[in-house]
Structures are given as C-alpha cells and as structure tokens.
Scaffold this motif. Structure first.
Motif, short mmCIF file in Angstrom:
data_model
loop_
_atom_site.label_atom_id
_atom_site.label_comp_id
_atom_site.label_asym_id
_atom_site.label_seq_id
_atom_site.Cartn_x
_atom_site.Cartn_y
_atom_site.Cartn_z
N THR A 165 0.81 -1.23 0.00
CA THR A 165 0.00 0.00 0.00
C THR A 165 0.84 1.27 0.00
N ALA A 166 2.15 1.17 0.25
CA ALA A 166 3.04 2.34 0.29
C ALA A 166 2.64 3.29 1.42
N ARG A 167 2.07 2.78 2.50
CA ARG A 167 1.66 3.59 3.65
C ARG A 167 2.24 2.97 4.92
N PRO A 202 7.26 2.72 4.65
CA PRO A 202 7.78 2.31 3.34
C PRO A 202 9.05 3.05 2.95
N LEU A 203 9.92 2.36 2.17
CA LEU A 203 11.06 2.97 1.51
C LEU A 203 10.64 3.28 0.09
N MET A 204 10.62 4.58 -0.26
CA MET A 204 10.06 5.01 -1.53
C MET A 204 11.16 5.54 -2.44
N LEU A 205 11.12 5.11 -3.71
CA LEU A 205 11.90 5.73 -4.77
C LEU A 205 10.90 6.24 -5.80
N GLY A 206 10.59 7.55 -5.72
CA GLY A 206 9.53 8.07 -6.55
C GLY A 206 8.21 7.47 -6.10
N PRO A 207 7.43 6.95 -7.03
CA PRO A 207 6.15 6.34 -6.64
C PRO A 207 6.26 4.87 -6.26
#
Length: 650
Positions: A165-167, A202-207
């Motif tokens: 979910t990227a949350r 989350p660890l995010m690279l861009g989206p």
C-alpha cells in the motif's frame, strides 16, 4: 482576594497572568531541573511541606511551581530528543554523502532508528521484483534465525501490507490485529522473535516502494506520531542510500564498460596487426614452397604459443570431429584443435598448446593457418600421387617388358633416384585379413598402396598395384638378404595400414635395364613365395624361396640346386674338403640304414663309437635340429643332389 488566591483562581491556561509564587518556592525545582531528576523527585518538596505543616498557600505555591517545572522538564526533554533525532539524521545524511558501502549505511540507519525510538529491535526489508516478495536485508537486535531469514509475500503480514500500500502501519499487538493477513510462516517467525508492537514505514523511490523499515518491541507499546515521522525520515534516507548506490553501480559499470571497450580496441588493433603479419608470413611461405612445419613455426612465433601439426590418429578424436563438423578451432582442455580438412577428408590437425584463453582474432588466425596447412598437404599429396603414378608406370613397363631401351629406362629411373644397375629384390605384398565389407577392403588396399609407394620413395625403389596387391622393386643393401628385406617390408607395411601384410620376395636380380624380363620372372617367384606363405599359415610374415628348403626349388625361378645344396649341407662339404674326412658318406650311410648307428657301423666297417663321434660332428656343423623330419628330408635330398653333381659320388 489575596495574590495567591487570585493566581489559583486563574489557573494555568486561562490567558490571565498568574500571580507569582511566594519567594523561594521555585528553588528546589530549579535544583531538580539542574540535576535532570526523574519526575517522581518533583513530588518531594510538596510532600515535605505538607509533612512540616506549612500553610495551604505555601503548599499550593509549591504545587504550581512543580507543574511549571515539569512543563519545563518536558520541554527540555523534547528539545533534547529532537536535537538527538536531528543529529542522527544529520549523521546519516553525512554517511550517505560519503557512501562507499550501502550495507554499512543501511546498518547505521537501522541501529540509529532502534536507538532513538528505544525499541528492542529494528530491521529493514527490500522487495525482490523477480520473486514478487520482500526479504529482510538488515536486522538489529534480532536473535531468531528463522525471523532473520523470513520472506513476506505482498500483502502478507504488516510488512507485506506496507510494501503493497506504500503507507506506514503500526500495531500495538501484532497477533491481536486483524488488519493484516496472517500466515503460519510469518506468525511463527514473529512469535519466535517474541515481537508484539511493530511499526513499519515504506522505503520510496519516486512512486515505487522498494522496501520497508521497521521498529518493534517485545511488549505492547503505542508509537507516537513523532516516532512514526522519525522512522519515515530514516526510511527516506535509506531509500536515498539505495538509489545512490544504484546510480554509483550504474556509473561504475558504465566506466568499467568504457575502459573495457578501450582495452578491447587496443587489443583488437594489436590482434589485427598480428593477423596481418600472419597473413604476410603464410603468403611468403606458400610462395617459396614452405612446408607444414614452417607454417606451424610461423604461427607459433606470431601467437606467442606452441603450435604443432599432428596426424589424424594422434589428435584427440572428439575435439577433432567437433572442429571438423563446426568448421572452427575448438578448445580441448588447455589446448585448441583446428582440424585440417580437404574434400571432406581429415588430414590431421594444428594443435595450439597451453593457451586456453585464446582471443577470437587469434582463433581466426589459427583457423586460417589450418586452411593453408590443408592446402599444402593437399598439394603435397597431389604431387606425391603423381610421383607414385609415374613410379608405378615405370615398374609396370619393367614387369610387362614393354620398353626395352636400357638408356631410356635408366633415365626414367634416375628421376626417382633409382639405380636399375644395382641389385634389387622384387616383393609381392598382399593384405592377409580381407574384410567382409567391400568398401573397407578397398580402403585398406588404398592404404597399402600408399604405404608401399612411400616406402619405395624413401628407399629409392619403385611400387605398383597388381593382382589385388602391391609389388615393390627395392634395392638390396650390402650384407642384406632377400629374406630380411621381405620380413622388414611386411612389418613396416603392416604397421602403416594396421593390418597384417604378407610379403613374398624373389631372389636378388641384377641388370634390370638390360634384362627387363628379369623383373617379370622375379615377380612370379615372389608371387609363388607369397602363395606358399598363405598355404603354410604364415600370413603377416615375409619370406624368400631360400626359406622354404627343398620346396624353394619349386618356388625359385632359376631352380638354384647348387644354392639349395650349399644352404643345406654346405658346412659338411667344406669340412670334408678341408680336413679329408668323410662326413658326407657317413651321413648318407646313416640315412640309408634307417638312422640306426648300429647298422651304420656295419655298413662302414667301423666301430659304433666312431659313428657316434662323426654324427656328433655333423650336429655341430648343421645344428641340433638336423634329425627332425623336415630337416632330415632336406638333408637327404641335398645329399642326393650333391652326389649327382659330383662324379664318383652316389
């Protein structure tokens, strides 16, 4: 209302200015703040005032001072915490700026997150795009091997949900939280580690989510909003570290590729120069008539390695066949094999020794050298076949007596370094092991013809095919005999064709140019000896007429009676002539009396011991086997022939 009552009525947070506490009430709390005392210590001044029975106003003032001091303490702690967080973030950013090892940076991030959040463990997982799951990359404070090796599918467990979910997600009690898809594997690993409260961001690279950063306790715990934000900041730094590493890796890879390309260009330039040199060297060799050894030496020098020519039978069979079928040099262990092929026939191979890492252009150079070598071998074979054909034509003319001009015969023979005025022996050779397969037998006969032609060329003789076999005309060296020459020829030809070869030899013949018919007669004698060897079961051997005893009289073309007598009883004749003895007469009487010494002594009118002594002398002169049936028969025939040739003896 007094000043203290007014302050109490206003209370904190009313927006009015509270009356200041009585002088001296703030002193104990200032000391507690200075000592960074625990919150429990702030109750002591109030309790002490009550115990001493101080007025209510005084106790109320102390309560108010206590609340103010606790607020100041909380503010100071918050600032110290934010300072520590900012310092940790700054240090992590500094580590990222000097990034050398991404694993070391990720370990530092996990360690600092655990320290600042005060959790039992912290860990970081990365997504595996090829497998569609996430796995633990770095752990801090974890003790369970099963947990550290855990892999989570997308949507499984708290981490799988964060990755999907990227949350960020947080749970006070993991096993009681129904928001996550629990699996037996994940729950067993979490239980094995003893975790209860878990926070994941989350660890995010861009989206895109590339992983999850966790902080977890082994007891129930509520994570504050500031702690979630702090862990998110660490996650952002971790993602930046990974992104930076990827960029550095790509940059280094690109630089390495450029360096490699530059090296390849330099190597190719050097290889092209070597290839040009090889081309020039090989062209020069071909033009000046160089041989196979010269080609191998030239290629060895240019490639800086040992290149050798090998026959088909000595080269590795599998590698040779692979090179022949593929049309390229193939690697065999630490060597390279380049097949030599002409017209579909294998002529051998060029072998480059001890050079496993061969450059493609150098490999092409070896293949070109193999092609040149094949052409040289083919040209040499063509020339050799032409020479063999001309040699065979000369021997055919001698056998058929078609050309009787001695001068012309000598001139033709001299072209092959053959001397028709020397003593020669005619040899008839034939394979002794015919095969059921006609093609195999024909191939064996071709090998026999090739081997015989080579033997004739090296010994300054002639060779031709005739009557399903091969006929050779070879000079006889001083001290040599027809029998020895026949046996050596049978052995050499048999080794060359890997099959038994039987050879019949004629008696030595001379003056071939002046007597061409002598060659035909000698060949007929050699054929008779060849047939006799087969009849006697002596296939694969070589012999002349003189080796067959009295049978040789029938085989020899000139019926050499004197030669037979000399070979059979010559030592006895010489002994009698020199010493005046009569061994021949004694031996004749001995055979006439049925090989009985007792009857022989009566016939000769001598003592039996005298007969025994004479027979012992005969044995020493003729050999211990002189009384065997075959030898006895030959000796009796020689005695009769000698008696007919010498008047007065019978």
């Amino acid at each position: 209302m007094s000043r203290d009552q007014a302050h109490q009525a206003a209370g904190p947070g009313t927006g009015t200015v509270a009356a200041p506490p009585p002088p001296g009430t703030e002193i104990p709390y200032l000391e507690l703040l200075a000592r960074d005392a625990s919150p429990e210590m702030y109750e002591h001044p109030v309790l002490l005032a009550r115990a001493e029975g101080m007025p209510a106003e005084r106790i109320a003032a102390l309560e108010h001072a206590k609340l103010l001091a606790l607020r100041v303490r909380a503010e100071l702690e918050g600032r110290r915490r934010r300072e520590a967080e900012l310092s940790a973030l700054f240090e992590t950013a500094h580590d990222l700026a000097g990034l050398r090892d991404v694993d070391a940076v990720l370990r530092a991030i996990v360690q600092r997150a655990r320290s600042l959040l005060g959790t039992d463990t912290a860990y970081l997982s990365l997504n595996a795009q090829d497998r569609g799951d996430t796995y633990l990359q770095v752990t801090e404070g974890c003790v369970s091997a099963r947990f550290q090796q855990l892999r989570l599918g997308m949507g499984e467990g708290l981490g799988g949900l964060v990755a999907q979910t990227a949350r960020p997600y947080v749970t006070e009690d993991y096993f009681q939280d129904a928001r996550f898809r629990h699996t037996r594997t994940i729950d067993a690993a979490v239980r094995d580690e003893g975790l209860v409260a878990i926070l994941g961001v989350p660890l995010m690279l861009g989206p895109h989510v590339i992983g999850v950063l966790y902080a977890a306790d082994r007891r129930a715990r509520v994570f504050e909003r500031e702690q979630i934000a702090l862990l998110g900041s660490f996650a952002a730094l971790a993602a930046a570290a990974i992104d930076t590493t990827n960029l550095l890796t790509e940059t280094r890879s690109a630089l390495a590729g450029l360096e490699r390309a530059n090296e390849i260009i330099r190597d190719r330039s050097a290889v092209i120069e070597r290839a040009s040199e090889v081309h020039d060297r090989l062209a020069e060799l071909v033009l000046r008539g160089g041989g196979v050894v010269d080609v191998a030496a030239a290629v060895s020098e240019v490639l800086g390695a040992t290149v050798e020519f090998t026959e088909t039978g000595t080269a590795p069979a599998e590698a040779l066949e692979a090179s022949r079928s593929e049309g390229h040099a193939v690697r065999h262990g630490t060597d390279w094999i380049a097949a030599l092929v002409a017209g579909g026939e294998s002529l051998g191979a060029l072998v480059l020794r001890g050079h496993p890492d061969l450059d493609p252009v150098d490999q092409l150079t070896l293949e070109r050298a193999a092609m040149v070598t094949s052409l040289l071998l083919l040209a040499r074979r063509t020339a050799a076949e032409a020479e063999r054909r001309v040699r065979g034509e000369l021997l055919d003319d001698l056998l058929d007596a078609r050309d009787r001009d001695p001068r012309l015969l000598r001139e033709r023979a001299a072209r092959f370094h053959a001397d028709l005025d020397a003593t020669h022996v005619v040899l008839a050779a034939r394979l002794d092991a015919p095969t059921a397969d006609a093609d195999e037998e024909a191939a064996a006969r071709r090998r026999l013809w090739s081997a015989a032609s080579h033997l004739a060329a090296t010994r300054h003789g002639l060779a031709a095919t005739r009557d399903g076999g091969t006929v050779l005309l070879l000079p006889l060296a001083d001290g040599d005999g027809a029998t020895g020459l026949a046996r050596r020829t049978a052995r050499d030809l048999g080794a060359a064709v890997s099959l038994p070869v039987t050879v019949g030899a004629s008696a030595p013949v001379t003056s071939l140019a002046d007597r061409p018919d002598a060659v035909a007669a000698a060949y007929a004698e050699g054929r008779r000896c060849l047939d006799a060897l087969h009849l006697l079961g002596r296939g694969g051997d070589g012999a002349a007429a003189e080796d067959f005893g009295f049978l040789g009289l029938l085989l020899a073309a000139d019926r050499d009676v004197g030669g037979f007598v000399e070979r059979t009883i010559g030592p006895l004749v010489t002994y009698d002539e020199r010493r005046g003895t009569d061994l021949l007469h004694t031996l004749d009487a001995y055979f006439a009396c049925g090989m009985s010494p007792a009857r022989t002594k009566d016939t000769l009118h001598v003592h039996v011991n005298t007969v025994a002594q004479r027979l012992e002398r005969v044995g020493r002169l003729l050999g211990a086997d002189w009384q065997t049936p075959s030898r006895a028969l030959e000796i009796q025939l020689a005695l009769r022939l000698h008696g007919l040739a010498v008047p007065g003896r019978h």
